[in-house]
Design a protein around this motif. Structure first.
Motif, PDB file in Angstrom:
ATOM      1  N   ALA A 211      17.081   8.409  51.531  1.00 44.06           N
ATOM      2  CA  ALA A 211      16.770   8.941  52.863  1.00 44.06           C
ATOM      3  C   ALA A 211      15.858  10.155  52.800  1.00 44.06           C
ATOM      4  O   ALA A 211      15.041  10.377  53.699  1.00 44.06           O
ATOM      5  N   SER A 212      15.968  10.951  51.744  1.00 53.47           N
ATOM      6  CA  SER A 212      15.106  12.133  51.640  1.00 53.47           C
ATOM      7  C   SER A 212      13.640  11.727  51.512  1.00 53.47           C
ATOM      8  O   SER A 212      12.758  12.378  52.071  1.00 53.47           O
ATOM      9  N   GLU A 213      13.381  10.642  50.790  1.00 50.44           N
ATOM     10  CA  GLU A 213      12.001  10.168  50.667  1.00 50.44           C
ATOM     11  C   GLU A 213      11.511   9.583  51.987  1.00 50.44           C
ATOM     12  O   GLU A 213      10.342   9.726  52.350  1.00 50.44           O
ATOM     13  N   THR A 214      12.406   8.901  52.709  1.00 51.33           N
ATOM     14  CA  THR A 214      12.032   8.396  54.032  1.00 51.33           C
ATOM     15  C   THR A 214      11.629   9.537  54.944  1.00 51.33           C
ATOM     16  O   THR A 214      10.659   9.443  55.700  1.00 51.33           O
ATOM     17  N   TRP A 215      12.370  10.629  54.870  1.00 51.49           N
ATOM     18  CA  TRP A 215      12.084  11.810  55.690  1.00 51.49           C
ATOM     19  C   TRP A 215      10.707  12.384  55.346  1.00 51.49           C
ATOM     20  O   TRP A 215       9.944  12.761  56.233  1.00 51.49           O
ATOM     21  N   GLN A 219       7.185  12.440  57.875  1.00 52.65           N
ATOM     22  CA  GLN A 219       6.477  13.666  58.238  1.00 52.65           C
ATOM     23  C   GLN A 219       5.033  13.718  57.730  1.00 52.65           C
ATOM     24  O   GLN A 219       4.330  14.682  57.995  1.00 52.65           O
ATOM     25  N   THR A 220       4.616  12.691  57.016  1.00 44.69           N
ATOM     26  CA  THR A 220       3.279  12.693  56.434  1.00 44.69           C
ATOM     27  C   THR A 220       2.292  12.004  57.363  1.00 44.69           C
ATOM     28  O   THR A 220       2.400  10.805  57.626  1.00 44.69           O
ATOM     29  N   ALA A 221       1.325  12.746  57.847  1.00 44.21           N
ATOM     30  CA  ALA A 221       0.369  12.217  58.828  1.00 44.21           C
ATOM     31  C   ALA A 221      -0.529  11.133  58.246  1.00 44.21           C
ATOM     32  O   ALA A 221      -1.019  10.269  58.967  1.00 44.21           O
ATOM     33  N   THR A 222      -0.723  11.164  56.939  1.00 45.17           N
ATOM     34  CA  THR A 222      -1.608  10.171  56.329  1.00 45.17           C
ATOM     35  C   THR A 222      -0.942   8.811  56.167  1.00 45.17           C
ATOM     36  O   THR A 222      -1.618   7.815  55.908  1.00 45.17           O
ATOM     37  N   GLU A 223       0.370   8.759  56.293  1.00 46.54           N
ATOM     38  CA  GLU A 223       1.087   7.482  56.201  1.00 46.54           C
ATOM     39  C   GLU A 223       0.952   6.726  57.525  1.00 46.54           C
ATOM     40  O   GLU A 223       0.984   7.321  58.602  1.00 46.54           O
ATOM     41  N   ASN A 224       0.833   5.408  57.428  1.00 47.00           N
ATOM     42  CA  ASN A 224       0.682   4.569  58.621  1.00 47.00           C
ATOM     43  C   ASN A 224       2.044   4.172  59.202  1.00 47.00           C
ATOM     44  O   ASN A 224       2.275   3.028  59.576  1.00 47.00           O
ATOM     45  N   VAL A 225       2.982   5.125  59.245  1.00 49.02           N
ATOM     46  CA  VAL A 225       4.361   4.823  59.623  1.00 49.02           C
ATOM     47  C   VAL A 225       4.566   4.983  61.128  1.00 49.02           C
ATOM     48  O   VAL A 225       4.339   6.050  61.684  1.00 49.02           O
ATOM     49  N   ALA A 226       5.031   3.888  61.755  1.00 47.53           N
ATOM     50  CA  ALA A 226       5.338   3.920  63.185  1.00 47.53           C
ATOM     51  C   ALA A 226       6.817   4.173  63.428  1.00 47.53           C
ATOM     52  O   ALA A 226       7.197   4.830  64.399  1.00 47.53           O
ATOM     53  N   VAL A 227       7.661   3.640  62.558  1.00 44.66           N
ATOM     54  CA  VAL A 227       9.114   3.767  62.708  1.00 44.66           C
ATOM     55  C   VAL A 227       9.711   4.051  61.338  1.00 44.66           C
ATOM     56  O   VAL A 227       9.307   3.457  60.338  1.00 44.66           O
ATOM     57  N   ALA A 228      10.689   4.953  61.307  1.00 49.16           N
ATOM     58  CA  ALA A 228      11.435   5.220  60.074  1.00 49.16           C
ATOM     59  C   ALA A 228      12.920   5.049  60.360  1.00 49.16           C
ATOM     60  O   ALA A 228      13.399   5.437  61.427  1.00 49.16           O
ATOM     61  N   VAL A 229      13.629   4.452  59.413  1.00 51.69           N
ATOM     62  CA  VAL A 229      15.082   4.322  59.534  1.00 51.69           C
ATOM     63  C   VAL A 229      15.689   5.323  58.567  1.00 51.69           C
ATOM     64  O   VAL A 229      15.494   5.227  57.355  1.00 51.69           O
ATOM     65  N   ILE A 230      16.416   6.318  59.095  1.00 50.53           N
ATOM     66  CA  ILE A 230      16.927   7.411  58.276  1.00 50.53           C
ATOM     67  C   ILE A 230      18.415   7.615  58.525  1.00 50.53           C
ATOM     68  O   ILE A 230      19.001   7.049  59.456  1.00 50.53           O
TER      69      ILE A 230
END
Length: 563
Positions: A211-215, A219-230
């Motif tokens: 979960a810490s890596e997901t967090w 928070q990284t703007a360069t990642e193309n992440v729309a949804v995170a499960v934490i």
């Protein structure tokens, strides 16, 4: 001997000397290096798997494998670890983010206990049994929106629009989660069922270790992440920093259960230590039920959050008391939960088949001492604080805390409470009857063919196709349970039965129509699953009662995997 022979002899002697010296240096270097390495790892607080280089040989040491999840904070508490020393137990809590490695280390004798979720236990199959229950999460695992990359993404509708935009360009947005964690189970349960018409295939999936890596990815703007499960404590951090919590384990109640697993080796060789360990753990939990400031403080320190933020973390976790845990193990609730969880894992392709010998996966015998302590504490506090007594017995939310409470203000009181709880050692008596707050929703049971059968029958008014008022409520609950399952992979079969009165053609017609009524009622609750209605008439009678008995008139509901 000539000069040439002398030179050859000298050269041979020198070579042999170098070989012997080099070999000796290599041997001692390797030996000492391994010893030094073991010392380094013993002192290391690293999450690395190399921390378990050798099998545990100290009979007084118990090593428990877990991670940084907040409900495990009691095990990391220094006072808890010191209390175990009173039983001559040197306790070590070792963080290991990989669930598969936890199972591996337990199997190899490099750890004695592990904490994990029920679904991970069934998937990893460690050589050990469940001996205690920790909690169910009620919001501690969640889907989080409006990431750095997509700050305007705030709702499911926004997500659907984003997916369509990406598809038009031949691209995909990314969903990230910790693959070997409760997040993955929540991901499987929720994604295809709750997010409108979205499916896992609509996204680029980024799996990380914990979960810490997901967090960090979130928070990284360069990642193309729309949804995170934490999971907690990061759900609380996300909420505090303005992220949108779209869905959580609160939407799929009792789906995630954290358990304590003892190795088969420990069960066979040192069963008393397991009882002492559990008694100590649940005494600390009981003390936190009475005065939660200590666990609030511990969580705040663990997660590096404020005292009030620690309250948010606690609100997403519902702990088992020892009495509740024992009830689950003795009254069949844990067995049914294992069956249901196993069926979900089969349906989602995580495991091959539902466990057959469910009773062999857990044992309640080691929790008895803890239950005696809790019951003694209940008898003492009931007259002064009925609410606390009820929560110790398993009614309502186990740990309640107000946002205005200060951990520092109540610390001394908490210490006194802990001290008093440790002194409780009363005789076992039966407490009043109570209903567990963890066991209110209807459940399914697993059949031999791998399908799930709803436990409650749906009944109709006599001689009609009108549902009874009770059945309307049952269908409300049933629709909530069915919504947890993927509509693309799970179908709902509804089978009607009648008693053996009247003609069989009439009975088959009536039973089919009743099944269709139930299907219609479930569809009206918004379910998108495939429904199959079937009428068996009086062909399949319940055993032990007359075929003419009105109880034969029933409608049963099954969940079946779509091939």
């Amino acid at each position: 001997m000539n000069k040439v022979n002398n030179q050859l002899t000298t050269l041979l002697a020198l070579s042999m000397g170098v070989f012997l010296v080099g070999g000796t240096v290599w041997f001692f270097g390797a030996f000492l290096g391994e010893m030094l390495w073991d010392v380094v790892i013993e002192k290391s607080e690293s999450k690395s798997s190399s921390a378990f280089a050798t099998e545990t040989t100290d009979k007084n040491q118990l090593t428990l494998l877990g991670d940084s999840f907040s409900s495990y904070s009691i095990f990391r508490n220094r006072e808890f670890q010191n209390d175990l020393k009173k039983f001559n137990i040197n306790f070590r809590y070792q963080e290991e983010s990989s669930q598969s490695k936890r199972a591996e280390f337990l199997n190899k004798g490099k750890a004695d206990l592990l904490v994990t979720t029920l679904d991970r236990y069934l998937k990893q199959k460690p050589q050990g049994k469940i001996v205690g229950l920790i909690d169910t999460t009620i919001g501690a695992d969640a889907f989080v929106f409006n990431t750095k990359k997509y700050p305007n993404l705030n709702s499911l509708q926004d997500l659907s629009e984003l997916v369509r935009e990406k598809q038009a360009k031949g691209k995909k947005a990314t969903i990230t989660y910790a693959a070997d964690s409760p997040s993955s189970y929540l991901f499987s349960l929720v994604l295809s069922n709750k997010l409108d018409a979205l499916d896992k295939s609509d996204f680029q999936v980024k799996e990380v270790a914990d979960a810490s890596e997901t967090w960090k990815v979130l928070q990284t703007a360069t990642e193309n992440v729309a949804v995170a499960v934490i999971s907690e404590p990061y759900v609380t951090k996300a909420r505090e920093e303005g992220y949108q919590i779209a869905l959580s384990s609160e939407d799929v109640p009792k789906s995630i259960v954290n358990v304590i697993v003892a190795s088969d080796r420990l069960i066979e060789s040192q069963p008393k230590k397991i009882s002492q360990f559990l008694a100590t753990y649940y005494r600390h939990l009981d003390a936190n039920v009475r005065e939660p400031s200590e666990i609030q403080k511990q969580i705040a320190e663990d997660a590096n959050v404020s005292s009030d933020e620690a309250v948010h973390v606690l609100e997403g976790i519902d702990f088992f008391t020892s009495i509740e845990a024992q009830d689950w193990m003795n009254n069949g609730t844990l067995k049914r939960k294992i069956d249901t969880t196993g069926a979900v894992l089969v349906v989602t392709g995580a495991i091959e088949e539902v466990p057959q010998n469910t009773d062999d996966l857990f044992t309640p015998k080691f929790i008895n001492k803890a239950v005696k302590n809790t019951k003694a504490l209940i008898r003492q506090v009931r007259d002064d604080n009925r609410s606390v007594a009820d929560r110790l017995a398993g009614q309502g939310t186990t740990i309640k805390i107000r946002h205005s409470d200060s951990a520092s203000d109540n610390l001394e009181h908490a210490k006194e409470t802990h001290k008093h709880a440790h002194e409780i050692n009363g005789h076992d008596r039966e407490t009043h009857e109570h209903s567990s707050h963890h066991d209110r929703d209807p459940e399914f049971i697993t059949l031999q063919n791998g399908s799930l059968k709803f436990q409650e029958n749906i009944t109709f008014k006599s001689g009609s196709m009108d549902l009874t008022a009770e059945s309307q409520e049952v269908i409300d609950h049933l629709s909530e349970k069915i919504s947890e399952y993927n509509s693309q992979t799970v179908a709902v079969r509804i089978v009607g039965y009648t008693s053996r009165t009247g003609s069989e053609p009439m009975n088959k017609s009536l039973s089919l129509k009743r099944a269709e009524v139930v299907a219609k009622a479930l569809r009206s609750r918004g379910l998108k699953h495939k429904f199959i209605a079937d009428g068996k008439g009086s062909q399949v009678a319940l055993p032990d009662i007359s075929p003419q008995d009105p109880r034969q008139q029933r409608t049963e509901v099954y969940l079946e995997r779509i091939n």
